[in-house]
Motif scaffolding. Structure first.
Motif, PDB file in Angstrom:
ATOM      1  N   GLY A 198     -17.109 -20.160   1.626  1.00  0.00           N
ATOM      2  CA  GLY A 198     -16.188 -19.322   2.405  1.00  0.00           C
ATOM      3  C   GLY A 198     -15.024 -20.098   2.977  1.00  0.00           C
ATOM      4  O   GLY A 198     -13.867 -19.675   2.891  1.00  0.00           O
ATOM      5  N   LEU A 199     -15.301 -21.267   3.558  1.00  0.00           N
ATOM      6  CA  LEU A 199     -14.229 -22.051   4.167  1.00  0.00           C
ATOM      7  C   LEU A 199     -13.309 -22.669   3.119  1.00  0.00           C
ATOM      8  O   LEU A 199     -12.103 -22.805   3.333  1.00  0.00           O
ATOM      9  N   ARG A 200     -13.855 -23.034   1.960  1.00  0.00           N
ATOM     10  CA  ARG A 200     -13.003 -23.575   0.896  1.00  0.00           C
ATOM     11  C   ARG A 200     -12.121 -22.481   0.299  1.00  0.00           C
ATOM     12  O   ARG A 200     -10.944 -22.715   0.006  1.00  0.00           O
ATOM     13  N   THR A 201     -12.665 -21.294   0.113  1.00  0.00           N
ATOM     14  CA  THR A 201     -11.859 -20.178  -0.375  1.00  0.00           C
ATOM     15  C   THR A 201     -10.761 -19.854   0.630  1.00  0.00           C
ATOM     16  O   THR A 201      -9.618 -19.583   0.250  1.00  0.00           O
ATOM     17  N   ARG A 202     -11.090 -19.916   1.895  1.00  0.00           N
ATOM     18  CA  ARG A 202     -10.092 -19.697   2.949  1.00  0.00           C
ATOM     19  C   ARG A 202      -8.966 -20.722   2.843  1.00  0.00           C
ATOM     20  O   ARG A 202      -7.796 -20.378   2.946  1.00  0.00           O
ATOM     21  N   ALA A 203      -9.299 -21.978   2.623  1.00  0.00           N
ATOM     22  CA  ALA A 203      -8.280 -23.024   2.516  1.00  0.00           C
ATOM     23  C   ALA A 203      -7.424 -22.835   1.262  1.00  0.00           C
ATOM     24  O   ALA A 203      -6.207 -23.076   1.303  1.00  0.00           O
ATOM     25  N   LEU A 204      -8.020 -22.391   0.174  1.00  0.00           N
ATOM     26  CA  LEU A 204      -7.258 -22.187  -1.057  1.00  0.00           C
ATOM     27  C   LEU A 204      -6.316 -20.991  -0.950  1.00  0.00           C
ATOM     28  O   LEU A 204      -5.228 -21.008  -1.508  1.00  0.00           O
ATOM     29  N   VAL A 205      -6.738 -19.958  -0.235  1.00  0.00           N
ATOM     30  CA  VAL A 205      -5.904 -18.767  -0.092  1.00  0.00           C
ATOM     31  C   VAL A 205      -4.699 -19.057   0.782  1.00  0.00           C
ATOM     32  O   VAL A 205      -3.594 -18.601   0.516  1.00  0.00           O
ATOM     33  N   GLU A 206      -4.911 -19.846   1.828  1.00  0.00           N
ATOM     34  CA  GLU A 206      -3.802 -20.150   2.731  1.00  0.00           C
ATOM     35  C   GLU A 206      -2.945 -21.204   2.112  1.00  0.00           C
ATOM     36  O   GLU A 206      -1.797 -21.286   2.173  1.00  0.00           O
TER      37      GLU A 206
END
Length: 76
Positions: free
Chosen positions: A68-76
């Motif tokens: 979840g946190l890695r996907t969050r970083a990739l989206v931003e």
């Protein structure tokens, strides 16, 4: 100090994922929202049982939080 660290990691990660999931639409937002819900469920479950005694529960939590946190970083 350890309790504060655990609370910060669990609920801080949930808070970050929820705020990102509200802004992002599509499959990435759905994945982040699902990870946030799963991590919040783990955090709530920690109140009723010793989550760290069951290593497999803790391991799955860390994997889901990382996704979840890695996907969050990739989206931003």
């Amino acid at each position: 100090l350890g309790l504060i660290g655990v609370l910060w990691f669990v609920w801080g990660g949930v808070r970050r994922m929820v705020s990102t999931a509200k802004r992002v639409y599509g499959p990435a937002g759905d994945l982040i929202a699902a990870c946030a819900i799963a991590c919040a469920g783990f955090g709530a479950g920690m109140l009723t049982f010793d989550a760290f005694a069951f290593v497999q529960c803790t391991l799955v939590f860390f994997v889901i939080a990382a996704i979840g946190l890695r996907t969050r970083a990739l989206v931003e």
